[in-house]
Design an enzyme around this catalytic site. Structure first.
Site, PDB file in Angstrom:
ATOM      1  CE1 TYR A 138      42.467  41.589  47.478  1.00 11.55           C
ATOM      2  CE2 TYR A 138      42.847  43.751  48.452  1.00 11.55           C
ATOM      3  CZ  TYR A 138      42.401  42.984  47.401  1.00 11.55           C
ATOM      4  OH  TYR A 138      41.894  43.584  46.285  1.00 11.55           O
ATOM      5  CE  LYS A 190      39.555  28.833  37.315  1.00 14.93           C
ATOM      6  NZ  LYS A 190      38.803  28.947  36.029  1.00 14.93           N
ATOM      7  CG  ASP A 224      36.134  30.933  34.728  1.00 18.71           C
ATOM      8  OD1 ASP A 224      35.425  30.483  35.665  1.00 18.71           O
ATOM      9  OD2 ASP A 224      36.833  30.199  34.006  1.00 18.71           O
ATOM     10  CG  ASP A 248      39.554  44.202  44.158  1.00 19.20           C
ATOM     11  OD1 ASP A 248      38.972  45.267  44.438  1.00 19.20           O
ATOM     12  OD2 ASP A 248      40.571  44.153  43.437  1.00 19.20           O
ATOM     13  CG  ASP A 252      36.289  47.651  40.225  1.00 17.45           C
ATOM     14  OD1 ASP A 252      35.898  47.872  41.394  1.00 17.45           O
ATOM     15  OD2 ASP A 252      37.238  48.284  39.704  1.00 17.45           O
TER      16      ASP A 252
HETATM   17  C1  IPM Z   1      38.541  48.192  46.749  1.00 16.27           C
HETATM   18  C2  IPM Z   1      39.855  48.712  46.274  1.00 16.27           C
HETATM   19  C3  IPM Z   1      40.936  48.261  47.240  1.00 16.27           C
HETATM   20  C4  IPM Z   1      40.926  46.762  47.258  1.00 16.27           C
HETATM   21  C5  IPM Z   1      42.332  48.822  46.921  1.00 16.27           C
HETATM   22  C6  IPM Z   1      42.333  50.322  46.821  1.00 16.27           C
HETATM   23  C7  IPM Z   1      43.358  48.349  47.910  1.00 16.27           C
HETATM   24  O1  IPM Z   1      40.112  48.303  44.970  1.00 16.27           O
HETATM   25  O2  IPM Z   1      38.090  48.600  47.833  1.00 16.27           O
HETATM   26  O3  IPM Z   1      37.928  47.385  46.046  1.00 16.27           O
HETATM   27  O4  IPM Z   1      41.600  46.124  46.422  1.00 16.27           O
HETATM   28  O5  IPM Z   1      40.259  46.195  48.114  1.00 16.27           O
HETATM   29 MN    MN Z   2      38.508  47.167  44.103  1.00 10.45          MN
END
Ligand code: IPM
Ligand code: MN
Length: 354
Positions: A138, A190, A224, A248, A252
Site C-alpha cells: 500500500y 507467506k 493461502d 485486506d 473480506d
Molecule cells: C478496505 C478497502 C480499502 C483497502 C480500499 C477501499 C482502498 O478495501 O478498507 O479494506 O484496500 O484497504
Molecule cells: Mn478491503
C-alpha cells in the site's frame, strides 16, 4: 459529569450518510446512559466534494482532524469518479497521515445471523484480525517503464521496515493478552515465497513473543492456508496478525463468514493518536437514499470507537443491543432486513438506552 468526546463524522458517499446517522444516534444513546457526552462535527470529504472542487482532501485535513478524539467514517466511493482517486486520496491518505498503523477487524458471528459456513455458529466464528495498515504494497512504491510497449515493466513493491512490523506485532500481542481468550496469536504470512518480507515478520514475531509475551502462544500460517482454515475451522483462531495486503484480502473473507458487509466493522487505529472507525463495506450507490442499507456495521464501528476511547461499558452495551436485535432481523443484506435503516438504528439505540 463524565468526559466529553469530540468526534469528527465523515459521512462520505452513497449510503455513508445514512449509516453514520444511525451510528451517531446510537452514540448519543450510549453517552446519555453511560455518563459521557459526544459532540460531532461533520466533514464533507467524498466524491461530491471532489467533483465540485477537484480536490479529494484539503491539505489541512489531517491536521484539522488531529484535534478530534476520534473519526467516524461512512463510505468512500462515487460512481462518477474513477476507482482509486477517492480511495487513495481520502481513505489511504488519512490512514497514512494520521499514522493509523493498525486496522482492527473483528470477525464475529452474531446470534441469528446467517453464515455461508456449513454447520458453524456464533460459538465457532469469533476472532480478530490485526491488519498492518500503513505499509507493504500500500505504500505505492513502484512504477512503470516502457509503458505501452510490449516491453512494459510494472513494479509495485512490498515494503516493510522493522519498526513498522514490530509496532504492529506488539499491538497484536497486547491485544491478544487483553482479549484473554485462547491467548493465541497467529501470524499469517507467506514465508515460502515472500522470503524477505515475511522472513522479517516471522523473525520479529518469535523474537518479540519469546522475550515479552511468554504467556501468548504463537502460531504461523501461510496466507493461502489461512483462507482455507478460516472457512473450514474458524474456531481455531483467536487473533490473527498480518501485513496490509493479506489483511485486506482475508478480512473480506472473514466478513462474509460473519454475515457480510452489512455487519463487518473496522477500526483504523493509531494507539498514540486519533483513530478512524468505519463499516468495511463500500458506498453501495444503488441503495442510496432508500433507507434500506444495514447500519449495523457502522454501529459496530462506533462501538469499537468507544472501546478504543476507553468507554468499555458503553461499547459492551452497544454490542449487547446488536446481539439482541440480530435474531429479529430477516437478513443482514440491504433491503432484506425486514426493517428499514432507521428502524434498525432506533432498535439498537432503544436497547442501549434501556
Ligand atoms: C478496505 C478497502 C480499502 C483497502 C480500499 C477501499 C482502498 O478495501 O478498507 O479494506 O484496500 O484497504
Ligand atoms: Mn478491503
Amino acid at each position: 459529569m463524565g468526559k466529553s468526546y469530540r468526534i469528527a463524522v465523515l459521512p462520505g458517499d452513497g449510503t455513508g450518510p445514512e449509516v453514520t446517522a444511525e451510528a451517531v444516534k446510537v452514540l448519543h444513546a450510549a453517552a446519555g446512559k453511560h455518563g459521557f457526552s459526544v459532540e460531532t462535527t461533520e466533514f464533507d470529504f467524498g466524491g461530491e466534494r471532489y467533483l465540485r472542487t477537484g480536490e479529494a482532501l484539503p491539505d489541512s485535513a489531517a491536521q484539522d482532524l488531529r484535534a478530534f478524539d476520534a473519526l467516524l467514517l461512512g463510505a468512500i466511493g462515487h460512481p462518477d469518479v474513477k476507482p482509486g482517486i477517492l480511495e487513495k486520496g481520502i481513505l489511504l491518505r488519512l490512514r497514512f497521515e494520521l499514522d493509523q498503523y493498525i486496522n482492527l477487524r473483528p470477525v464475529k458471528l452474531y446470534p441469528g445471523v446467517e453464515t455461508p459456513l456449513k454447520d458453524k455458529g456464533p460459538e465457532d466464528i469469533d476472532y480478530v484480525v490485526v491488519r498492518e495498515n500503513t505499509g507493504g504494497l500500500y505504500t505505492g512504491i513502484g512504477g512503470f517503464t516502457m509503458k505501452g510497449t510490449e516491453h512494459e515493466v510494472a513494479v509495485q513493491s512490498m515494503v516493510y521496515n522493522r519498526k513498522q512490523v514490530e509496532r504492529c506485532l506488539r499491538y497484536a500481542f497486547d491485544y491478544t493478552r487483553k482479549r484473554n481468550r485462547k491467548k493465541t496469536l497467529a501470524l499469517c504470512g507467506k514465508t515460502n515465497v515472500l522470503t524477505y518480507v515475511y522472513d522479517l515478520w516471522e523473525r520479529a514475531f518469535h523474537e518479540i513473543g519469546e522475550a515479552d509475551y511468554p504467556d501468548i502462544a504463537r502460531e504461523y500460517y501461510h496466507v493461502d492456508a489461512t483462507c482455507m482454515w478460516m472457512v473450514k475451522n474458524p474456531e481455531w483462531f483467536d487473533v490473527i496478525v498480518t501485513g496490509n495486503m493479506f489483511g485486506d484480502i482475508i478480512t473480506d473473507l472473514g466478513a462474509i463468514t460473519q454475515g457480510g458487509m452489512g455487519i463487518a466493522a473496522g477500526g483504523n487505529i493509531n494507539p498514540e493518536g486519533v483513530g478512524m472507525f468505519e463499516p468495511i463495506g463500500g458506498s453501495a450507490p444503488k441503495y442510496t437514499g432508500k433507507n434500506v442499507i444495514n447500519p449495523l456495521a457502522a454501529i459496530c464501528a462506533a462501538a469499537m470507537m468507544l472501546e478504543t476511547l476507553g468507554e468499555t461499558d458503553a461499547a459492551k452495551a452497544i454490542e449487547a443491543s446488536v446481539m439482541a436485535v440480530t435474531p429479529t432481523m430477516k437478513s443482514m443484506g440491504a433491503g432484506k432486513m425486514g426493517f428499514s435503516t432507521t428502524e434498525v438504528g432506533d432498535k439498537i439505540a432503544e436497547g442501549v438506552a434501556s
